[in-house]
Design a protein around this motif. Structure first.
Motif, mmCIF file in Angstrom:
data_model
loop_
_atom_site.group_PDB
_atom_site.id
_atom_site.type_symbol
_atom_site.label_atom_id
_atom_site.label_comp_id
_atom_site.label_asym_id
_atom_site.label_seq_id
_atom_site.Cartn_x
_atom_site.Cartn_y
_atom_site.Cartn_z
ATOM 1 N N PRO A 1 0.804 -1.232 0.000
ATOM 2 C CA PRO A 1 0.000 0.000 0.000
ATOM 3 C C PRO A 1 0.828 1.270 0.000
ATOM 4 C CG PRO A 1 -0.084 -1.080 2.149
ATOM 5 C CD PRO A 1 0.570 -2.043 1.213
ATOM 6 N N ARG A 2 2.065 1.186 0.453
ATOM 7 C CA ARG A 2 2.911 2.379 0.439
ATOM 8 C C ARG A 2 3.248 2.790 -0.990
ATOM 9 N NH1 ARG A 2 7.497 0.074 4.279
ATOM 10 N NH2 ARG A 2 7.136 -1.621 2.789
ATOM 11 N N ILE A 3 3.623 1.817 -1.823
ATOM 12 C CA ILE A 3 3.941 2.154 -3.214
ATOM 13 C C ILE A 3 2.673 2.518 -3.959
ATOM 14 C CG2 ILE A 3 3.772 -0.135 -4.308
ATOM 15 C CD1 ILE A 3 6.578 2.440 -4.837
ATOM 16 N N GLY A 4 1.551 1.883 -3.566
ATOM 17 C CA GLY A 4 0.287 2.236 -4.190
ATOM 18 C C GLY A 4 -0.091 3.680 -3.932
ATOM 19 N N LEU A 5 0.073 4.117 -2.679
ATOM 20 C CA LEU A 5 -0.226 5.502 -2.317
ATOM 21 C C LEU A 5 0.745 6.463 -2.997
ATOM 22 C CD1 LEU A 5 -1.779 7.581 -0.626
ATOM 23 C CD2 LEU A 5 -0.198 7.093 1.262
ATOM 24 N N ASP B 1 15.645 1.765 -2.507
ATOM 25 C CA ASP B 1 15.737 0.334 -2.813
ATOM 26 C C ASP B 1 14.436 -0.372 -2.455
ATOM 27 O OD1 ASP B 1 18.289 0.522 -3.790
ATOM 28 O OD2 ASP B 1 19.260 -0.006 -1.902
ATOM 29 N N GLY B 2 13.864 -0.016 -1.300
ATOM 30 C CA GLY B 2 12.593 -0.610 -0.913
ATOM 31 C C GLY B 2 11.491 -0.270 -1.897
ATOM 32 N N ALA B 3 11.481 0.986 -2.354
ATOM 33 C CA ALA B 3 10.484 1.400 -3.339
ATOM 34 C C ALA B 3 10.696 0.676 -4.665
ATOM 35 C CB ALA B 3 10.550 2.912 -3.539
ATOM 36 N N ARG B 4 11.958 0.433 -5.008
ATOM 37 C CA ARG B 4 12.260 -0.268 -6.267
ATOM 38 C C ARG B 4 11.732 -1.702 -6.225
ATOM 39 N NH1 ARG B 4 17.341 0.321 -6.003
ATOM 40 N NH2 ARG B 4 17.355 2.384 -6.948
ATOM 41 N N VAL B 5 11.925 -2.372 -5.097
ATOM 42 C CA VAL B 5 11.420 -3.745 -4.950
ATOM 43 C C VAL B 5 9.896 -3.758 -4.997
ATOM 44 C CG1 VAL B 5 11.248 -5.692 -3.365
ATOM 45 C CG2 VAL B 5 13.446 -4.525 -3.669
ATOM 46 N N ALA B 6 9.262 -2.808 -4.296
ATOM 47 C CA ALA B 6 7.800 -2.745 -4.274
ATOM 48 C C ALA B 6 7.240 -2.418 -5.647
ATOM 49 C CB ALA B 6 7.342 -1.707 -3.247
ATOM 50 N N PHE B 7 7.929 -1.547 -6.383
ATOM 51 C CA PHE B 7 7.439 -1.190 -7.720
ATOM 52 C C PHE B 7 7.566 -2.373 -8.668
ATOM 53 C CE2 PHE B 7 7.699 0.550 -11.991
ATOM 54 C CZ PHE B 7 6.633 1.427 -12.005
ATOM 55 N N ARG B 8 8.629 -3.134 -8.530
ATOM 56 C CA ARG B 8 8.775 -4.313 -9.390
ATOM 57 C C ARG B 8 7.650 -5.319 -9.117
ATOM 58 N NH1 ARG B 8 14.427 -7.505 -10.637
ATOM 59 N NH2 ARG B 8 13.584 -8.989 -12.157
ATOM 60 N N CYS C 1 4.637 -6.700 -11.652
ATOM 61 C CA CYS C 1 4.278 -8.117 -11.787
ATOM 62 C C CYS C 1 2.762 -8.293 -11.662
ATOM 63 C CB CYS C 1 5.013 -8.942 -10.742
ATOM 64 S SG CYS C 1 4.715 -10.716 -10.850
ATOM 65 N N VAL C 2 2.164 -7.622 -10.694
ATOM 66 C CA VAL C 2 0.711 -7.708 -10.510
ATOM 67 C C VAL C 2 -0.012 -7.127 -11.723
ATOM 68 C CG1 VAL C 2 -1.230 -6.866 -9.125
ATOM 69 C CG2 VAL C 2 0.857 -7.680 -7.998
ATOM 70 N N ALA C 3 0.524 -6.057 -12.290
ATOM 71 C CA ALA C 3 -0.101 -5.399 -13.440
ATOM 72 C C ALA C 3 0.207 -6.094 -14.752
ATOM 73 C CB ALA C 3 0.357 -3.948 -13.500
ATOM 74 N N LEU C 4 0.961 -7.203 -14.691
ATOM 75 C CA LEU C 4 1.360 -7.951 -15.897
ATOM 76 C C LEU C 4 2.159 -7.071 -16.859
ATOM 77 C CD1 LEU C 4 -1.937 -9.969 -16.574
ATOM 78 C CD2 LEU C 4 0.063 -10.639 -15.238
ATOM 79 N N VAL C 5 3.076 -6.299 -16.271
ATOM 80 C CA VAL C 5 3.969 -5.441 -17.044
ATOM 81 C C VAL C 5 5.382 -6.000 -16.920
ATOM 82 C CG1 VAL C 5 5.012 -3.139 -17.188
ATOM 83 C CG2 VAL C 5 2.556 -3.387 -16.755
ATOM 84 N N ASP C 6 6.030 -6.227 -18.040
ATOM 85 C CA ASP C 6 7.389 -6.775 -18.021
ATOM 86 C C ASP C 6 8.345 -5.806 -17.340
ATOM 87 O OD1 ASP C 6 6.583 -9.041 -19.377
ATOM 88 O OD2 ASP C 6 7.047 -8.199 -21.352
ATOM 89 N N HIS C 7 9.244 -6.378 -16.535
ATOM 90 C CA HIS C 7 10.262 -5.552 -15.876
ATOM 91 C C HIS C 7 11.408 -5.308 -16.844
ATOM 92 C CE1 HIS C 7 12.951 -3.898 -12.883
ATOM 93 N NE2 HIS C 7 13.862 -4.776 -13.245
ATOM 94 N N ILE C 8 11.776 -4.054 -17.023
ATOM 95 C CA ILE C 8 12.905 -3.672 -17.879
ATOM 96 C C ILE C 8 13.926 -2.947 -17.017
ATOM 97 C CG2 ILE C 8 13.647 -2.241 -19.821
ATOM 98 C CD1 ILE C 8 10.959 -2.688 -21.105
ATOM 99 N N PRO C 9 15.159 -3.449 -16.935
ATOM 100 C CA PRO C 9 16.188 -2.785 -16.109
ATOM 101 C C PRO C 9 16.352 -1.320 -16.499
ATOM 102 C CG PRO C 9 16.942 -4.944 -16.828
ATOM 103 C CD PRO C 9 15.666 -4.675 -17.570
#
Length: 397
Positions: free
Chosen positions: A160-164, A284-291, A295-303
């Motif tokens: 919920p933090r990254i969502g907000l 770093d925490g935000a980066r992990v949460a965004f990744r 994944c939930v949004a079915l969006v491919d992760h691109i470095p």
């Protein structure tokens, strides 16, 4: 009058003082290079004259330095220095000068960096070494991915933090958003059932703090942003919000750090406990949460894309949403339109050339459909993505 000082002569002055911490990283970095720069390394010539005074430091001296670094780079087949190291060395040199000016150890006009010295360095480095750096890689999300991510923010699997954070200020800079606190959020009283019908600008706002040369922005809340904020304050931030209203705490981070607990049996996360001294969610925490959100949004992760992929595509989509550059700049907190256009709308050169060819054909012929590889300018969903002696004061560090 203030005596003339060479960098080397300032060694005995020490590095203390009120502004030392501001430049400490660069001062230490310069200190690590001092042996190699001033010729005290066995078998190596000096790259900076030990007798050079801070008051005499000019662009020509710095240019001689980066030329010497480039020649050393070529002579060692790329083993020593490099354009990035050269840039760091010169930046550190000017940071030491800035520290000395703030400490009133050298005149206020001494050792000031000339305009666009980085650009001059990179251009001459490429000419001298034959190495041409590729442009930065700035991938962005597609418009479809952009909207899929927003549609997934309420999924219970999303932190919920990254969502907000994404809902409130996806178009702003990550680090600045994560440092926002409750006192920066203004929420006027309003009926939740009437959010969609209330006049724009009456649902509240959040102030995104600035950082150095990166100025902040004030985000006026939309109905969707206000609902998400209400849910967060009554949900995982409920304990913090209650303590804040009771006066038990003076403020709190809207995105508190530490690991978020897993879902409980009902599919909801536990409410955060009020913890003294808690720090904001790290990048770093935000980066992990965004990744995980991708994944939930079915969006491919691109470095290299991450949150900034949203910021870049938002800059693109804004072009079709409004013609007012002032509004576009306020969307993401850009200080001026040139920054937004040159950094965040840097479409691939090949795509720009294809579009330029299409425009050229239409200008000359006056008719004709777009060429292969281009899209209709009015189709926003399919639009092409845009994309001293100096040595002594260094020894003091």
């Amino acid at each position: 009058s203030r005596p003339r000082r060479a960098v080397y002569d300032l060694a005995a002055d020490g590095t203390g003082g009120r502004s030392a911490s501001t430049h400490s990283r660069r001062v230490k970095q310069m200190s690590s290079y001092r042996v190699r720069l001033f010729g005290t390394e066995p078998g190596k010539d000096a790259l900076i004259k030990p007798t050079l005074f801070w008051t005499a430091l000019q662009l020509r001296d710095v240019r001689c330095l980066w030329r010497s670094l480039a020649d050393r780079h070529v002579a060692t087949s790329g083993k020593e220095f490099g354009v990035r190291a050269a840039e760091q060395i010169i930046d550190a040199l000017y940071s030491v000068g800035a520290w000395l000016r703030e400490e009133h150890r050298i005149p206020l006009e001494a050792a000031r960096p000339p305009a666009q010295w980085r650009k001059k360095l990179k251009e001459e480095w490429a000419q001298r070494t034959g190495e041409h750096r590729q442009g930065p890689n700035r991938p962005r999300h597609t418009p479809e991915e952009y909207r899929r991510i927003f549609a997934s923010l309420t999924d219970s699997r999303v932190d919920p933090r990254i969502g907000l954070a994404i809902e409130l200020a996806a178009e702003c800079r990550t680090g600045q958003v994560l440092r926002t606190t409750r006192t920066m959020l203004t929420l006027p009283q309003a009926d939740p059932a009437a959010y969609d019908t209330l006049p724009a600008g009456t649902l509240g706002q959040i102030v995104i703090p600035g950082s150095g040369r990166k100025h902040g922005e004030t985000v006026v809340l939309t109905p969707e942003q206000r609902r998400t904020t209400d849910e967060a304050l009554a949900g995982h931030l409920a304990n913090y919000e209650a303590a804040w209203h009771a006066g038990e705490i003076t403020d709190y981070y809207l995105f508190p750090g530490s690991r978020m607990r897993i879902l409980d049996e009902s599919g909801r996360r536990w409410t955060r406990r009020v913890r003294s001294g808690v720090k904001p969610l790290s990048r770093d925490g935000a980066r992990v949460a965004f990744r995980a959100l991708e994944c939930v949004a079915l969006v491919d992760h691109i470095p290299g894309r991450g949150w900034y992929g949203l910021r870049r595509i938002a800059a693109d989509l804004a072009e079709t949403a409004t013609t007012d550059d002032r509004v576009k700049d306020r969307l993401g907190g850009w200080q001026d339109s040139e920054t937004r256009k040159s950094i965040y709308q840097d479409r691939e050169t090949d795509e720009l050339r294809i579009q330029a060819a299409s425009v050229r054909r239409q200008l000359r012929l006056g008719v004709g459909p777009p060429m292969v590889g281009t899209r209709s300018a009015g189709d926003a969903s399919n639009r092409i993505d845009r994309t001293v002696p100096i040595l002594h004061s260094l020894l003091a560090s």
